[in-house]
Design a protein around this motif. Structure first.
Motif, mmCIF file in Angstrom:
data_model
loop_
_atom_site.group_PDB
_atom_site.id
_atom_site.type_symbol
_atom_site.label_atom_id
_atom_site.label_comp_id
_atom_site.label_asym_id
_atom_site.label_seq_id
_atom_site.Cartn_x
_atom_site.Cartn_y
_atom_site.Cartn_z
ATOM 1 N N VAL A 192 0.840 -1.205 0.000
ATOM 2 C CA VAL A 192 0.000 0.000 0.000
ATOM 3 C C VAL A 192 0.865 1.242 0.000
ATOM 4 O O VAL A 192 1.846 1.338 0.756
ATOM 5 C CB VAL A 192 -0.892 0.027 1.267
ATOM 6 N N GLY A 193 0.498 2.185 -0.855
ATOM 7 C CA GLY A 193 1.073 3.520 -0.782
ATOM 8 C C GLY A 193 0.015 4.471 -0.247
ATOM 9 O O GLY A 193 -1.078 4.548 -0.799
ATOM 10 N N ALA A 194 0.339 5.173 0.825
ATOM 11 C CA ALA A 194 -0.617 6.154 1.372
ATOM 12 C C ALA A 194 -0.342 7.492 0.709
ATOM 13 O O ALA A 194 0.757 8.056 0.851
ATOM 14 C CB ALA A 194 -0.449 6.258 2.882
ATOM 15 N N LEU A 195 -1.300 7.956 -0.058
ATOM 16 C CA LEU A 195 -1.144 9.224 -0.763
ATOM 17 C C LEU A 195 -1.794 10.326 0.070
ATOM 18 O O LEU A 195 -2.996 10.512 0.037
ATOM 19 C CB LEU A 195 -1.781 9.150 -2.153
ATOM 20 N N SER A 196 -0.950 10.996 0.846
ATOM 21 C CA SER A 196 -1.391 12.114 1.677
ATOM 22 C C SER A 196 -2.224 11.635 2.859
ATOM 23 O O SER A 196 -3.266 10.981 2.681
ATOM 24 C CB SER A 196 -2.187 13.128 0.857
ATOM 25 N N VAL A 197 -1.717 11.936 4.044
ATOM 26 C CA VAL A 197 -2.418 11.510 5.274
ATOM 27 C C VAL A 197 -2.585 12.741 6.149
ATOM 28 O O VAL A 197 -1.965 12.853 7.203
ATOM 29 C CB VAL A 197 -1.624 10.416 6.012
ATOM 30 N N VAL A 223 6.814 -0.056 -6.107
ATOM 31 C CA VAL A 223 6.000 -1.162 -6.624
ATOM 32 C C VAL A 223 4.916 -1.568 -5.623
ATOM 33 O O VAL A 223 5.080 -2.497 -4.827
ATOM 34 C CB VAL A 223 6.853 -2.396 -6.975
ATOM 35 N N VAL A 224 3.825 -0.855 -5.653
ATOM 36 C CA VAL A 224 2.712 -1.148 -4.752
ATOM 37 C C VAL A 224 1.492 -1.580 -5.549
ATOM 38 O O VAL A 224 1.430 -1.395 -6.779
ATOM 39 C CB VAL A 224 2.365 0.075 -3.868
ATOM 40 N N ASP A 225 0.528 -2.128 -4.845
ATOM 41 C CA ASP A 225 -0.701 -2.603 -5.481
ATOM 42 C C ASP A 225 -1.871 -1.643 -5.269
ATOM 43 O O ASP A 225 -2.793 -1.575 -6.074
ATOM 44 C CB ASP A 225 -1.116 -3.955 -4.889
ATOM 45 N N VAL A 226 -1.833 -0.965 -4.118
ATOM 46 C CA VAL A 226 -3.004 -0.197 -3.679
ATOM 47 C C VAL A 226 -2.568 1.199 -3.270
ATOM 48 O O VAL A 226 -1.509 1.367 -2.636
ATOM 49 C CB VAL A 226 -3.670 -0.895 -2.465
ATOM 50 N N ALA A 227 -3.377 2.171 -3.613
ATOM 51 C CA ALA A 227 -3.208 3.529 -3.100
ATOM 52 C C ALA A 227 -4.338 3.823 -2.132
ATOM 53 O O ALA A 227 -5.508 3.560 -2.439
ATOM 54 C CB ALA A 227 -3.219 4.541 -4.234
ATOM 55 N N VAL A 228 -3.966 4.355 -0.964
ATOM 56 C CA VAL A 228 -4.970 4.824 -0.009
ATOM 57 C C VAL A 228 -4.877 6.336 0.012
ATOM 58 O O VAL A 228 -3.821 6.893 0.327
ATOM 59 C CB VAL A 228 -4.713 4.239 1.394
ATOM 60 N N VAL A 229 -5.963 6.983 -0.343
ATOM 61 C CA VAL A 229 -5.990 8.435 -0.505
ATOM 62 C C VAL A 229 -6.709 9.060 0.684
ATOM 63 O O VAL A 229 -7.891 8.800 0.914
ATOM 64 C CB VAL A 229 -6.701 8.817 -1.813
ATOM 65 N N SER A 230 -5.980 9.898 1.427
ATOM 66 C CA SER A 230 -6.573 10.526 2.619
ATOM 67 C C SER A 230 -6.120 11.980 2.711
ATOM 68 O O SER A 230 -5.754 12.460 3.784
ATOM 69 C CB SER A 230 -6.153 9.730 3.863
ATOM 70 N N SER A 231 -6.183 12.658 1.594
ATOM 71 C CA SER A 231 -5.738 14.046 1.485
ATOM 72 C C SER A 231 -6.863 14.996 1.868
ATOM 73 O O SER A 231 -7.937 14.572 2.287
ATOM 74 C CB SER A 231 -5.357 14.313 0.035
ATOM 75 N N ALA A 232 -6.615 16.278 1.694
ATOM 76 C CA ALA A 232 -7.714 17.247 1.743
ATOM 77 C C ALA A 232 -8.741 16.841 0.681
ATOM 78 O O ALA A 232 -8.380 16.343 -0.394
ATOM 79 C CB ALA A 232 -7.187 18.643 1.457
ATOM 80 N N ALA A 233 -10.016 17.072 0.972
ATOM 81 C CA ALA A 233 -11.090 16.534 0.129
ATOM 82 C C ALA A 233 -10.974 16.976 -1.323
ATOM 83 O O ALA A 233 -11.239 16.196 -2.245
ATOM 84 C CB ALA A 233 -12.441 16.922 0.707
ATOM 85 N N GLU A 234 -10.558 18.223 -1.533
ATOM 86 C CA GLU A 234 -10.526 18.734 -2.916
ATOM 87 C C GLU A 234 -9.480 18.039 -3.776
ATOM 88 O O GLU A 234 -9.479 18.187 -4.987
ATOM 89 C CB GLU A 234 -10.285 20.249 -2.912
ATOM 90 N N ARG A 235 -8.570 17.264 -3.157
ATOM 91 C CA ARG A 235 -7.538 16.543 -3.914
ATOM 92 C C ARG A 235 -7.838 15.056 -4.047
ATOM 93 O O ARG A 235 -7.087 14.326 -4.706
ATOM 94 C CB ARG A 235 -6.181 16.713 -3.224
#
Lengths: 322, 374
Positions: free
Chosen positions: B12-17, B75-87
């Motif tokens: 998992v890659g966490a995109l913005s937390v 090399v990840v399988d999943v992105a978890v997106v938890s940024s500011a809502a507009e992004r």
């Protein structure tokens, strides 16, 4: 002491028996039922000195009573109130007062001119939870109402009353707690709710930005307990009055059931106290012809919105389709 | 009970937390998901980088200030997106185009065109999408099960109360007229301490937009049809911030579903004082042969102690495996090439309902919901 005559109380005799010991300054002195035997049994149980089979007969006998409690069908109420007020008797009657707001206003005016008190009972206004809620609103603890949500579900039954008659009590308690009339109404539901069991949801918007949602259904299985819930979200607090909080658990094998406390005797007790207080203190009862007229106006608007599938907005003293 | 087979973990890659990190933490509670990195765009402000770096440090993974570089390198399988809502949507689209499956925090977006971009990217790249939700809470599952068992007959109406008893800054009426309104982003950054930062970003969002997906998710889970039209009332009743920025903190919505079922939603951010727990959340369902009244927070335990503060909830939820079950649902979708419990199309339908409700609240009209037709 207020001397009260009960007109066609029917099965409410038991509720009166449970309530009257808690009400000072009022006792029952006469009973009217549609047959002599029933009237006699009811009078005997209530300790009333007079039992008769018609309101006209009661009034002609000039017995010593000061007020009447009318439990007659809607179509008979206006005539009965006219007779009572002409005889100088105060009136305690179930909501709705009349089929239309205009008729409610007319009879209220008649009673005012006759200097008799006209109290229109509204069940939900006198629930123990409603009284506490109103008390907390008046105290300022909850701030100004922002949203009121009411659910009332009852078992399925064939109706012989109009949709408007089915919804005035719920609308009345909302009007009372909001202390204003809605400016916009939108209703969804079963369009033939006049004659068939159904459910409707009434969405109310107020000039202050406040809002209310009323959900009424008479589709529960036969012999079900009714369900009632009222949530009030105020600007500085909230109150949650829900039958979900009024149940206990009963284990008899299989799934537990949830027997509910019955509030009807408490409601009647409060209603009778208010009625006797208004007479003795020479003031208008809290729920009266004017408040019922307002509930009928909103109910008419809700019914029109349901039929048209569009919202209505208040224009003057009437609601018109948007 | 559904359990994924024990297969290799998904990286998992966490995109913005930047918000309270319930989504990445929820995913990482499941043994099938392991965190490989945290990443964000270089041009983000310092407070964003700080929060990202802190989360990465806690999990002992690298923090990369370049999203595409991070994806290439790790090399990840999943992105978890938890940024500011507009992004949210932009990051989800980029992740999908990079071939990653996506788990996204709510709201999906405040703009339907952005939601459409996500759907198009997910479809084009054949990846899975999960919108974070509460549909696997024990009470919601029990409600659904009872309906499916026919306990109340055919569904006729669904009513949801979703009041969060959280403050959102100073109360309405507290700002002197000579003082300017509080900056939305600054206020939400500060709200991160209490977890009341769901609306974080430059764009102000009302409660319908921030939290509406949860109760509308319940309705969707129980009825499975889309909303046809709505009538709504919206207002800022409690908080100065919402009033100043023209967004709601209290709303009521009447909904007509395509299935013929009727629904209502009452939602608000009603202040800490207005409930002892997180809020009053109830689901009431009317059927042709019965009805249900459901306390969403149960089962629960009551807990009271000296010194208990306003934000220490006295009733604690029990047996709440919602997060783990969502992650498990996602793992199963990946394993079996199936669908997730709340996919991009249904999420977009919910956003469209919210936008229609906001429009109705402003106009006083009944509004048809603008759905995609594919």
């Amino acid at each position: 002491m207020i001397r009260l005559a009960l007109v066609q109380p029917g099965k409410l005799i038991d509720t009166y028996l449970a309530s009257l010991p808690y009400v000072d300054n009022l006792n029952v002195t006469a009973v009217v039922e549609d047959n002599t035997e029933r009237a006699g049994i009811a009078a005997n149980r209530l300790g009333a000195s007079l039992a008769t089979t018609s309101l006209e007969d009661l009034l002609q006998q000039q017995q010593d009573f000061d007020a009447i409690a009318l439990h007659v069908p809607l179509e008979k109420r206006l005539t009965a109130i006219h007779l009572a007020s002409a005889a100088g008797k105060h009136v305690f009657v179930t909501t709705p007062l009349a089929p239309t707001a205009e008729e409610a206003r007319a009879i209220y005016t008649t009673c005012t001119k006759a200097a008799v008190r006209l109290m229109v009972t509204s069940y939900f206004r006198y629930l123990p939870s409603s009284l506490i809620l109103q008390e907390q609103l008046v105290s300022g603890k909850l701030g100004k109402p922002g949203l009121i949500r009411l659910h009332h579900w009852t078992p399925c039954s064939q109706h012989t009353v109009s949709l408007i008659s089915q919804i005035t009590a719920e609308i009345d308690v909302i009007n009372w707690l909001m202390d204003m009339m809605p400016e916009i109404i939108f209703t969804l539901g079963q369009k033939n709710a006049d004659t068939q069991p159904g459910d409707i949801q009434i969405h109310l918007g107020y000039p202050t930005g406040a809002m209310a949602v009323i959900d009424i259904a008479n589709t529960l299985p036969a012999n079900s307990d009714p369900y009632y819930s009222l949530t009030l979200i105020g600007s500085t607090g909230a109150a949650y009055a829900d039958d979900h909080r009024n149940v206990q658990l009963l284990f008899q094998g299989k799934t537990a059931t949830a027997p509910k406390l019955e509030f009807t005797p408490q409601v009647l007790r409060q209603q009778l106290r208010e009625f006797s207080g208004s007479i003795l203190n020479n003031r208008q009862p809290n729920s009266n012809g004017h408040t019922d007229e307002q509930a009928l106006l909103v109910a008419r608007g809700a019914a029109d919105s349901l039929q048209a599938g569009r919202p209505v907005r208040i224009v003057g003293e009437q609601y018109e389709l948007i | 009970m559904n359990l994924s087979d024990k297969k290799k973990p998904f990286r998992v890659g966490a995109l913005s937390v930047v918000k309270h990190a319930y989504v990445p933490l929820g995913m990482l509670s499941h043994p099938r998901f392991e965190l490989a990195f945290v990443a964000d765009d270089e041009d983000q402000p310092d407070w964003v980088h700080e929060r990202n770096a802190n989360f990465a440090a806690k999990w002992n993974v690298p923090y990369v200030r370049n999203v595409e570089l991070a994806i290439q390198k790790h090399v990840v399988d999943v992105a978890v997106v938890s940024s500011a809502a507009e992004r949210h949507c932009d990051l989800s689209v980029r992740a999908a185009h990079a071939g990653l499956h996506v788990v996204q925090d709510k709201p999906m977006s405040t703009t339907l065109s952005e939601c459409d971009r996500v759907i198009d990217a997910v479809d084009k790249n054949g990846v899975k999408f999960l919108m974070w939700n509460r549909n696997l809470l024990p009470s919601v599952q029990q409600t659904r099960e009872l309906i499916h068992q026919g306990k109340i007959g055919d569904l006729r109406a669904i009513h949801v109360d979703f009041y969060f008893a959280k403050d959102a800054g100073p109360p309405l009426g507290s700002r002197p007229s000579h003082e300017p309104p509080q900056n939305w982003l600054e206020a939400l950054i500060a709200a991160g301490k209490t977890g009341a930062d769901g609306g974080i970003g430059h764009e102000p969002m009302g409660e319908l937009e921030v939290e509406g997906i949860y109760p509308l998710g319940y309705i969707s889970r129980l009825d499975h049809s889309r909303v046809r039209r709505v009538f709504a009332r919206t207002t800022a009743r409690f908080h100065q911030l919402q009033a100043d920025h023209g967004v709601d903190d209290l709303a009521s919505v009447s909904l007509e579903m395509e299935s013929g079922v009727r629904a209502t939603l009452c939602i608000g951010r009603i202040g800490n004082a207005s409930h002892p727990d997180i809020g009053e959340i109830k689901i009431r369902v009317m059927g042709s042969d019965g009805a249900l009244v459901v306390h969403e927070g149960r089962p629960e335990i009551g807990l009271y102690y000296r010194g208990q503060t306003e934000t220490d909830f006295p009733n604690i939820r029990l047996a709440n495996d919602n997060d783990w079950l969502l992650a498990d649902n996602f793992a199963r979708a990946l394993d079996e090439d199936g669908d997730t419990i709340l996919n991009a199309r249904t999420s977009r339908a919910i956003c469209a309902t919210i936008q229609a409700a906001i429009e109705s609240g402003k106009t006083g009209q009944v509004v048809e919901v603008k759905h995609r037709n594919d």
